[in-house]
Design an enzyme around this catalytic site. Structure first.
Site, PDB file in Angstrom:
ATOM      1  N   LYS A 167      12.388   8.000   7.638  1.00  0.00           N
ATOM      2  CA  LYS A 167      11.271   7.176   7.162  1.00  0.00           C
ATOM      3  C   LYS A 167      10.289   8.107   6.470  1.00  0.00           C
ATOM      4  O   LYS A 167      10.252   9.303   6.778  1.00  0.00           O
ATOM      5  CB  LYS A 167      10.588   6.476   8.355  1.00  0.00           C
ATOM      6  CG  LYS A 167       9.757   5.275   7.975  1.00  0.00           C
ATOM      7  CD  LYS A 167      10.588   4.003   7.845  1.00  0.00           C
ATOM      8  CE  LYS A 167       9.786   2.867   7.272  1.00  0.00           C
ATOM      9  NZ  LYS A 167      10.521   1.583   7.331  1.00  0.00           N
ATOM     10  N   ASP A 203       9.047  -0.188   1.831  1.00  0.00           N
ATOM     11  CA  ASP A 203       8.461  -0.692   3.080  1.00  0.00           C
ATOM     12  C   ASP A 203       7.087  -1.215   2.668  1.00  0.00           C
ATOM     13  O   ASP A 203       6.875  -1.536   1.487  1.00  0.00           O
ATOM     14  CB  ASP A 203       8.386   0.429   4.140  1.00  0.00           C
ATOM     15  CG  ASP A 203       8.008  -0.094   5.534  1.00  0.00           C
ATOM     16  OD1 ASP A 203       8.864  -0.682   6.207  1.00  0.00           O
ATOM     17  OD2 ASP A 203       6.826   0.069   5.944  1.00  0.00           O
TER      18      ASP A 203
HETATM   19  P1  NDP Z   1       4.570  -5.651   2.084  1.00  0.00           P
HETATM   20  O1  NDP Z   1       3.721  -4.526   1.674  1.00  0.00           O
HETATM   21  O2  NDP Z   1       5.347  -6.389   1.054  1.00  0.00           O
HETATM   22  O3  NDP Z   1       3.713  -6.745   2.880  1.00  0.00           O
HETATM   23  C1  NDP Z   1       3.010  -6.388   4.037  1.00  0.00           C
HETATM   24  C2  NDP Z   1       2.202  -7.577   4.503  1.00  0.00           C
HETATM   25  O4  NDP Z   1       1.654  -7.292   5.783  1.00  0.00           O
HETATM   26  C3  NDP Z   1       1.025  -7.899   3.597  1.00  0.00           C
HETATM   27  O5  NDP Z   1       0.759  -9.253   3.668  1.00  0.00           O
HETATM   28  C4  NDP Z   1      -0.084  -7.062   4.221  1.00  0.00           C
HETATM   29  O6  NDP Z   1      -1.385  -7.548   3.943  1.00  0.00           O
HETATM   30  C5  NDP Z   1       0.217  -7.227   5.686  1.00  0.00           C
HETATM   31  N1  NDP Z   1      -0.261  -6.027   6.391  1.00  0.00           N
HETATM   32  C6  NDP Z   1       0.131  -4.754   6.211  1.00  0.00           C
HETATM   33  N2  NDP Z   1      -0.540  -3.917   6.995  1.00  0.00           N
HETATM   34  C7  NDP Z   1      -1.397  -4.676   7.681  1.00  0.00           C
HETATM   35  C8  NDP Z   1      -2.354  -4.406   8.667  1.00  0.00           C
HETATM   36  N3  NDP Z   1      -2.587  -3.140   9.093  1.00  0.00           N
HETATM   37  N4  NDP Z   1      -3.039  -5.446   9.188  1.00  0.00           N
HETATM   38  C9  NDP Z   1      -2.796  -6.713   8.766  1.00  0.00           C
HETATM   39  N5  NDP Z   1      -1.904  -7.046   7.825  1.00  0.00           N
HETATM   40  C10 NDP Z   1      -1.206  -6.042   7.300  1.00  0.00           C
HETATM   41  O7  NDP Z   1       5.546  -5.066   3.217  1.00  0.00           O
HETATM   42  P2  NDP Z   1       6.907  -5.669   3.768  1.00  0.00           P
HETATM   43  O8  NDP Z   1       6.895  -7.141   3.730  1.00  0.00           O
HETATM   44  O9  NDP Z   1       8.003  -4.925   3.117  1.00  0.00           O
HETATM   45  O10 NDP Z   1       6.869  -5.160   5.288  1.00  0.00           O
HETATM   46  C11 NDP Z   1       6.343  -5.953   6.354  1.00  0.00           C
HETATM   47  C12 NDP Z   1       6.881  -5.459   7.676  1.00  0.00           C
HETATM   48  O11 NDP Z   1       8.320  -5.536   7.671  1.00  0.00           O
HETATM   49  C13 NDP Z   1       6.570  -3.997   8.026  1.00  0.00           C
HETATM   50  O12 NDP Z   1       6.422  -3.884   9.424  1.00  0.00           O
HETATM   51  C14 NDP Z   1       7.827  -3.259   7.598  1.00  0.00           C
HETATM   52  O13 NDP Z   1       7.989  -2.033   8.280  1.00  0.00           O
HETATM   53  C15 NDP Z   1       8.881  -4.276   8.013  1.00  0.00           C
HETATM   54  N6  NDP Z   1      10.183  -4.125   7.381  1.00  0.00           N
HETATM   55  C16 NDP Z   1      10.302  -4.181   6.024  1.00  0.00           C
HETATM   56  C17 NDP Z   1      11.538  -4.063   5.441  1.00  0.00           C
HETATM   57  C18 NDP Z   1      11.736  -4.235   3.973  1.00  0.00           C
HETATM   58  O14 NDP Z   1      12.900  -4.312   3.556  1.00  0.00           O
HETATM   59  N7  NDP Z   1      10.711  -4.313   3.160  1.00  0.00           N
HETATM   60  C19 NDP Z   1      12.741  -3.802   6.244  1.00  0.00           C
HETATM   61  C20 NDP Z   1      12.520  -3.859   7.669  1.00  0.00           C
HETATM   62  C21 NDP Z   1      11.271  -3.996   8.196  1.00  0.00           C
HETATM   63  P3  NDP Z   1      -2.321  -6.727   2.922  1.00  0.00           P
HETATM   64  O15 NDP Z   1      -1.736  -7.024   1.568  1.00  0.00           O
HETATM   65  O16 NDP Z   1      -3.677  -7.270   3.114  1.00  0.00           O
HETATM   66  O17 NDP Z   1      -2.207  -5.284   3.303  1.00  0.00           O
END
Ligand code: NDP
Length: 453
Positions: A126, A166
């Site tokens: 990661k 991510d």
């Molecule tokens: P994105 O950046 O596309 O979206 C993240 C979302 O979560 C946004 O809506 C963001 O809001 C919100 N968010 C992020 N950090 C915070 C925080 N500290 N508090 C509140 N809201 C938060 O990321 P992904 O959709 O790719 O990832 C989401 C989750 O899924 C993560 O945990 C990631 O590790 C996990 N994941 C992702 C994979 C992938 O293929 N992308 C694979 C496996 C797991 P804002 O815009 O306001 O920050």
């Protein structure tokens, strides 16, 4: 050699202070593995878990770049190469101001087990940076990505370490990172996954994590003769994973009613349909706006601001059947977990990594709801990344239906492995133990085979 979890954790905490997320992830796995060590003392004497808790390599580097005003900015870059026993390091890059060593170590540690569960040959890693893409222009994001890759490129390669996206790293960032890698290495290789469709990407990769979390929920529900049809679903986040979880839920006849970002959440009791989802995708992926804008467009929905300093999020206190946390780690507190159970949620499938605090996980297990931990439930993303690597090696692309079929089969296989392993080790229905043990065994046996390296 540690005789119990407490001894292991004491040493790890002393050696790795100020890394609470890493401690949390390790503690959960260590507890799950106790029955394994009782039956197989060879893992304990070879100190497999202690070795797995120590990254094979940690890279930490300066990322200088210039903003649009001509001012110099400095960020910190990381890559944790955690474990390569079963394949090249594989795992995403996160760009978010909260990124630090402990958070990336927890993510890399989880990734080792998750990748093992996919049945594909991928080790775990990661990386990322404390860079915040929010509010930055495309040109600033490009300059940052180019500087980040200028250092990272020395350490990665299609057979060494293959990063992906991510939080904060989507198609735009992968494009800039890939462009700079190709320029420096003078090679067109599958060194990143999540690439654009015209330059080596796989169909269904953007959808894979969200779709996979829903497929996993479907598999869990089948064990109780239930389906998603007509179910009210709470979804957090509004990024890549949340968007495609919602798309699949709509397709399967469920009614997703929430979305969130770091400022608050939207509750749309009528349900988020395909048209509303298209609005959200444009809002988040193109205009890069805030989720509160949803209620300006759809007046019947309500936006509630959230306060990160309180110990619960009212999103998780809404009445529903299923929950799909798809935002970030520890977004479901102990209070939230109890609220979910009290308000009728009987299925939790984690799209995010470690979104539930340890006490919340215990509450889900005690209540005997269908609880799919992130390592299993969100493994669809890295699984299709593995399929992207396979297609790149063959210089060939599978059709959309073909990749989706493979994704479904992998999620069903992960589900079966969790169920069978949990039962074999005396905790039927416990997907946490099932995922941790099944993921561990394959990596541990490979480490034993390969000697003390
Ligand atoms: P994105 O950046 O596309 O979206 C993240 C979302 O979560 C946004 O809506 C963001 O809001 C919100 N968010 C992020 N950090 C915070 C925080 N500290 N508090 C509140 N809201 C938060 O990321 P992904 O959709 O790719 O990832 C989401 C989750 O899924 C993560 O945990 C990631 O590790 C996990 N994941 C992702 C994979 C992938 O293929 N992308 C694979 C496996 C797991 P804002 O815009 O306001 O920050």
């Amino acid at each position: 050699m540690h005789e119990n979890v407490a001894g292991l954790m004491e040493d790890v905490k002393a050696k790795n202070p100020a890394e609470p997320e890493f401690h949390q992830a390790l503690q959960e796995v260590a507890e799950s593995l106790e029955p394994v060590f009782e039956r197989h003392p060879e893992y304990r004497s070879a100190r497999i878990l202690e070795r797995m808790a120590e990254p094979e390599r940690v890279l930490m580097f300066r990322v200088p770049w210039m903003d649009d005003r001509g001012a110099v900015q400095v960020n910190r870059g990381f890559r944790i190469e955690m474990n390569s026993a079963i394949g090249p390091y594989k795992g995403g890059l996160r760009f978010h101001p909260s990124v630090n060593l402990g958070i990336l170590k927890f993510l890399a540690f989880e990734q080792v087990f998750k990748n093992s569960l996919t049945t594909l040959p991928m080790g775990g890693g990661k990386g990322g940076s404390d860079f915040d893409p929010k509010g930055k222009s495309d040109a600033e994001v490009m300059r940052f990505c180019q500087s980040f890759m200028t250092e990272l490129q020395r350490h990665i390669g299609p057979n060494t370490d293959v990063p992906a996206g991510d939080i904060g790293v989507g198609g735009r960032e992968i494009g800039f990172l890939f462009g700079q890698y190709k320029r420096l290495a003078n090679e067109f290789t599958g060194v990143l996954t999540g690439k654009g469709l015209h330059w080596g990407g796989s169909l269904i990769r953007p959808e894979a994590t969200g779709y996979g979390a829903v497929y996993f929920a479907q598999e869990m529900m089948k064990t109780r003769g239930e389906s998603l049809d007509g179910k009210v679903c709470l979804v957090s986040g509004s990024g890549n994973v949340a968007q495609y979880a919602i798309e699949k839920l709509i397709e399967l006849g469920a009614r997703p009613v929430t979305l969130s970002d770091s400022n608050g959440y939207v509750y749309d009791e009528a349900g988020i349909d395909a048209e509303k989802l298209a609005f959200v995708m444009d809002l988040k992926n193109v205009r890069r706006g805030r989720i509160s804008e949803y209620v300006e467009r759809y007046g019947s929905a309500v936006h509630t601001a959230t306060d990160a300093s309180v110990d619960h999020n009212p999103l998780w206190a809404l009445t529903a059947d299923c929950a799909f946390p798809c935002a970030t780690q520890n977004e479901i507190s102990a209070v939230d977990a109890h609220n979910l159970i009290a308000n009728g949620v009987s299925v939790v499938s984690e799209g995010a990594n470690m979104p539930t605090v340890a006490e919340g996980v215990r509450a889900f297990l005690e209540a005997r709801i269908l609880y799919g931990p992130g390592k299993a439930a969100n493994a669809g993303g890295v699984a299709v990344s593995g399929l992207e690597m396979a297609q790149n090696s063959m210089r060939f692309s599978w059709r959309r239906e073909e990749v989706d079929e493979r994704l479904k089969r992998i999620m069903a296989d992960i589900h079966s492995a969790c169920v069978a392993t949990a039962e074999r080790f005396g905790t039927p229905g416990n997907y946490v133990n099932g995922a941790n043990i099944a993921g561990f065994l394959k990596v541990a046996d490979s480490m034993l085979d390969q000697g003390l390296v």
